[in-house]
Scaffold this motif. Sequence first.
Motif, PDB file in Angstrom:
ATOM      1  N   ALA A  33      77.232  41.379   5.747  1.00  0.00           N
ATOM      2  CA  ALA A  33      76.073  42.664   5.234  1.00  0.00           C
ATOM      3  C   ALA A  33      76.758  43.455   5.928  1.00  0.00           C
ATOM      4  CB  ALA A  33      74.930  41.451   5.828  1.00  0.00           C
ATOM      5  N   GLU A  34      76.343  44.603   4.969  1.00  0.00           N
ATOM      6  CA  GLU A  34      76.288  45.620   5.362  1.00  0.00           C
ATOM      7  C   GLU A  34      75.293  46.921   5.173  1.00  0.00           C
ATOM      8  OE1 GLU A  34      80.212  47.275   2.925  1.00  0.00           O
ATOM      9  OE2 GLU A  34      82.085  46.413   4.416  1.00  0.00           O
ATOM     10  N   VAL A  35      75.364  47.410   5.743  1.00  0.00           N
ATOM     11  CA  VAL A  35      73.621  47.847   5.641  1.00  0.00           C
ATOM     12  C   VAL A  35      73.645  49.376   6.787  1.00  0.00           C
ATOM     13  CG1 VAL A  35      72.157  46.952   7.305  1.00  0.00           C
ATOM     14  CG2 VAL A  35      71.330  47.771   5.467  1.00  0.00           C
ATOM     15  N   PRO A  36      73.745  50.195   6.217  1.00  0.00           N
ATOM     16  CA  PRO A  36      73.384  51.983   7.282  1.00  0.00           C
ATOM     17  C   PRO A  36      73.293  51.174   8.323  1.00  0.00           C
ATOM     18  CG  PRO A  36      73.371  53.343   5.292  1.00  0.00           C
ATOM     19  CD  PRO A  36      72.932  51.615   5.019  1.00  0.00           C
ATOM     20  N   HIS A  37      73.225  52.038   9.745  1.00  0.00           N
ATOM     21  CA  HIS A  37      72.344  51.052  10.822  1.00  0.00           C
ATOM     22  C   HIS A  37      71.513  52.423  10.641  1.00  0.00           C
ATOM     23  CE1 HIS A  37      76.175  49.115  12.323  1.00  0.00           C
ATOM     24  NE2 HIS A  37      76.361  49.882  12.253  1.00  0.00           N
ATOM     25  N   HIS A  38      70.889  53.621  10.581  1.00  0.00           N
ATOM     26  CA  HIS A  38      70.315  54.262  11.183  1.00  0.00           C
ATOM     27  C   HIS A  38      69.542  53.524   9.935  1.00  0.00           C
ATOM     28  CE1 HIS A  38      72.062  55.683   7.436  1.00  0.00           C
ATOM     29  NE2 HIS A  38      71.082  56.609   6.542  1.00  0.00           N
ATOM     30  N   ALA A  39      68.830  52.498   9.146  1.00  0.00           N
ATOM     31  CA  ALA A  39      68.519  52.388   7.591  1.00  0.00           C
ATOM     32  C   ALA A  39      67.363  50.958   8.455  1.00  0.00           C
ATOM     33  CB  ALA A  39      68.766  52.405   6.236  1.00  0.00           C
ATOM     34  N   ALA A  40      68.363  50.732   8.056  1.00  0.00           N
ATOM     35  CA  ALA A  40      68.465  48.995   8.625  1.00  0.00           C
ATOM     36  C   ALA A  40      68.786  48.159   9.851  1.00  0.00           C
ATOM     37  CB  ALA A  40      67.798  47.486   7.142  1.00  0.00           C
TER      38      ALA A  40
END
Length: 100
Positions: A33-40
């Motif tokens: 999984a990839e998700v922006p660190h500031h968001a989730a």
Amino acid sequence: MDLERRGPIDARPGETIEIAAPGEGIGGFLWHAEVPHHAATIVGETLGPSPDGVGAGTAKVFRVRLEGPGDTTLRLVQTRSWDSVPGRVIEVPIRCVSGR
């Protein structure tokens, strides 16, 4: 590369949601999984229940904690360690709003 779009998912800041990727199949493919660190934040990964039938792939379930309000996109990417091009990508838009 196959691209699939799901969602969107509505959530609240601090909430943890689960998103499943279908069975990994054969040939060395694995999901991440990839998700922006500031968001989730990805807080866990587990395998789903064992499917019926010989050769059926087990789903991989990602637990994702939403960090704050705003829109983001979680990407589930299926790759093999020796390939630079993903075999499959699933994009899941997430709308994280306060006060639902």
